[in-house]
Scaffold this active site. Structure first.
Site, PDB file in Angstrom:
ATOM      1  N   GLY A 118       3.530   6.614   0.830  1.00 37.26           N
ATOM      2  CA  GLY A 118       2.167   6.314   0.409  1.00 37.26           C
ATOM      3  C   GLY A 118       1.310   7.568   0.401  1.00 37.26           C
ATOM      4  O   GLY A 118       1.812   8.689   0.310  1.00 37.26           O
ATOM      5  N   ALA A 168      -0.484   9.105   2.798  1.00 35.92           N
ATOM      6  CA  ALA A 168      -0.267  10.028   3.911  1.00 35.92           C
ATOM      7  C   ALA A 168       1.101  10.688   3.839  1.00 35.92           C
ATOM      8  O   ALA A 168       1.237  11.902   4.038  1.00 35.92           O
ATOM      9  CB  ALA A 168      -0.431   9.291   5.238  1.00 35.92           C
ATOM     10  N   LYS A 215      10.790   2.606   0.946  1.00 34.48           N
ATOM     11  CA  LYS A 215      11.569   1.426   0.581  1.00 34.48           C
ATOM     12  C   LYS A 215      11.633   1.155  -0.916  1.00 34.48           C
ATOM     13  O   LYS A 215      12.515   0.434  -1.377  1.00 34.48           O
ATOM     14  CB  LYS A 215      11.029   0.192   1.304  1.00 34.48           C
ATOM     15  CG  LYS A 215       9.627  -0.207   0.938  1.00 34.48           C
ATOM     16  CD  LYS A 215       9.170  -1.423   1.736  1.00 34.48           C
ATOM     17  CE  LYS A 215       7.753  -1.826   1.396  1.00 34.48           C
ATOM     18  NZ  LYS A 215       7.309  -3.007   2.188  1.00 34.48           N
ATOM     19  N   VAL A 268      12.871   0.899   6.659  1.00 37.86           N
ATOM     20  CA  VAL A 268      12.976   1.252   8.072  1.00 37.86           C
ATOM     21  C   VAL A 268      12.966  -0.035   8.895  1.00 37.86           C
ATOM     22  O   VAL A 268      12.127  -0.911   8.688  1.00 37.86           O
ATOM     23  CB  VAL A 268      11.804   2.154   8.495  1.00 37.86           C
ATOM     24  CG1 VAL A 268      11.866   2.471   9.986  1.00 37.86           C
ATOM     25  CG2 VAL A 268      11.810   3.442   7.678  1.00 37.86           C
ATOM     26  N   GLU A 327     -13.698  -5.838  -4.916  1.00 37.62           N
ATOM     27  CA  GLU A 327     -13.185  -5.111  -6.084  1.00 37.62           C
ATOM     28  C   GLU A 327     -12.347  -6.023  -6.974  1.00 37.62           C
ATOM     29  O   GLU A 327     -12.412  -5.929  -8.206  1.00 37.62           O
ATOM     30  CB  GLU A 327     -12.373  -3.896  -5.628  1.00 37.62           C
ATOM     31  CG  GLU A 327     -13.228  -2.798  -5.008  1.00 37.62           C
ATOM     32  CD  GLU A 327     -12.512  -1.464  -4.953  1.00 37.62           C
ATOM     33  OE1 GLU A 327     -13.126  -0.447  -5.299  1.00 37.62           O
ATOM     34  OE2 GLU A 327     -11.333  -1.440  -4.555  1.00 37.62           O
TER      35      GLU A 327
END
Length: 400
Positions: free
Chosen positions: A10, A12, A35, A77, A165
């Site tokens: 993602g 980070a 994944k 994971v 949103e």
């Protein structure tokens, strides 16, 4: 030779990978596990869920942007053992590491509400967001045969950032579905426990968002405490604790999120699958393990509360974690993570929005805010990938 392992592709994780290739000596190994193999700009998932943008416009393939020295493994994971320095995967052999960056992202949080998992649609990722729009379109299309008015009602549970949103985008896409399938007007309802929306913004901006919803005939049921989700029905109580039912054959759940379940499954001390990190983003007792993004609770020294988990802080934390590993590998002390938000913007559609920017929280609204949201998206793509990715995937529809 050291092995540096990053879990999660993602915001980070991708930012960390970008900096690790600069900071880590060339003879050390860098491994990334994700994944799906596809990075999605998750701040734009509401557009996919509303059908206002194609999924490929907010994604890029991880292998297309990582360097040749990064070993990418597509797998899930299942466990992280920091004492043994080992990560267990679903379909591959366990990986032993010297340094670890945990960036596993978020999942929908139902808070144990009865029927929420079975009867409401989540927006965890690209796949579930696509499923939301498919369900909406199929249900509206099916009205011609069913003549069920509940096929023409969409209920959004939650008026937080994502919920608002999504509602904004649906005000643009639902009229198009109405025209396409020649149906009566499609009703859009939002149920929110709080008596107000968007507490992170100035009250005047939240009121602007409420006026937007009223203008577009969105029924905002604030002060609604959701008790249960039944098939086609949201059960809630009002401010007088009287119970009501809101029928809708499309129910979307945007009430909250938590970090990845892998955190609790692995035995970390956590709250809602978030680990409180030290000031350099490592965890207590394990200076080789860094936690960033949605699975991290980064404390704000001024408020003594965790910072909100946003893409902005995830990108910054991913970079700092990578820099600190580079410092450790060179025998230096790590540096504390210092975070300064440059502002927050929420879109209300392709042409409207609200925001607070810069350190003085300058208020923006209307079309300038929506354009700024697109600029922010382009910047995040640049920070997690490359300039060429911005050219191919960026948002340049700033003018209409």
């Amino acid at each position: 030779m050291a092995t540096v392992l990053v879990l999660g592709g993602g915001y980070a994780g991708m930012r960390a990978i970008k900096f690790l290739q600069r900071e880590v000596p060339s003879d050390d190994e860098i491994i990334l596990v994700d994944k799906t193999g596809t990075h999605a700009e998750k701040t734009n998932l509401h557009e996919v869920a509303a059908g206002t943008i194609a999924p490929e416009r907010i994604t890029y393939e991880i292998n297309d942007v990582i360097g040749s020295r990064v070993n990418f493994i597509q797998d899930s994971v299942t466990n992280v053992d920091v004492d043994q320095k080992q990560v267990t995967l679903k379909d591959h052999e366990p990986i032993t590491y010297d340094y670890l960056i945990l960036a596993l992202g978020f999942q929908t949080e139902t808070f144990g509400l009865k029927g929420a998992e079975e009867n409401a649609l989540p927006m965890d990722d690209l796949k579930t967001s696509e499923a939301v729009y498919r369900h909406i379109e199929d249900t509206v299309k099916g009205y011609a045969q069913t003549q069920d008015p509940n096929d023409l009602t969409v209920a959004v549970c939650g008026a937080g950032f994502t919920g608002i949103e999504l509602l904004g985008e649906l005000t643009q896409s639902l009229p198009k579905l109405q025209t396409r399938y020649n149906t009566p007007e499609i009703k859009l309802v939002c149920l929110e426990r709080s008596p107000a929306i968007l507490p992170m913004f100035d009250k005047s901006l939240a009121e602007y968002a409420m006026r937007f919803m009223a203008k577009h005939n969105v029924e905002m049921k604030l002060g609604s405490n959701i008790k249960e989700i039944k098939p086609g029905v949201v059960v809630y109580t009002d401010s007088n604790d009287e119970e009501h039912e809101q029928p809708a054959n499309t129910i979307v759940w945007t009430v909250g999120v938590s970090g990845s379940h892998v955190i609790a499954d692995s035995g970390f001390e956590q709250r809602r699958n978030r680990i409180v990190v030290k000031d350099d983003l490592s965890i207590e007792g394990h200076p080789e393990v860094y936690v960033v993004g949605d699975v991290a609770a980064v404390m704000d020294a001024e408020s003594n509360r965790p910072y909100p988990t946003t893409a902005q802080i995830a990108l910054a934390a991913g970079a700092q974690a990578a820099k600190n590993i580079g410092l450790q590998l060179r025998g230096h002390e790590t540096r504390p993570f210092v975070y300064k938000s440059v502002g927050t913007v929420a879109s209300l559609s392709d042409r409207d929005g609200i925001g607070e920017i810069f350190s003085n929280k300058r208020k923006v609204k209307g079309y300038p805010a929506s354009a700024l949201k697109k600029v922010i998206t382009d910047r995040s793509i640049l920070e997690s990938a490359h300039l060429s990715t911005v050219f191919s995937k960026g948002r340049f529809d700033l003018y209409h």
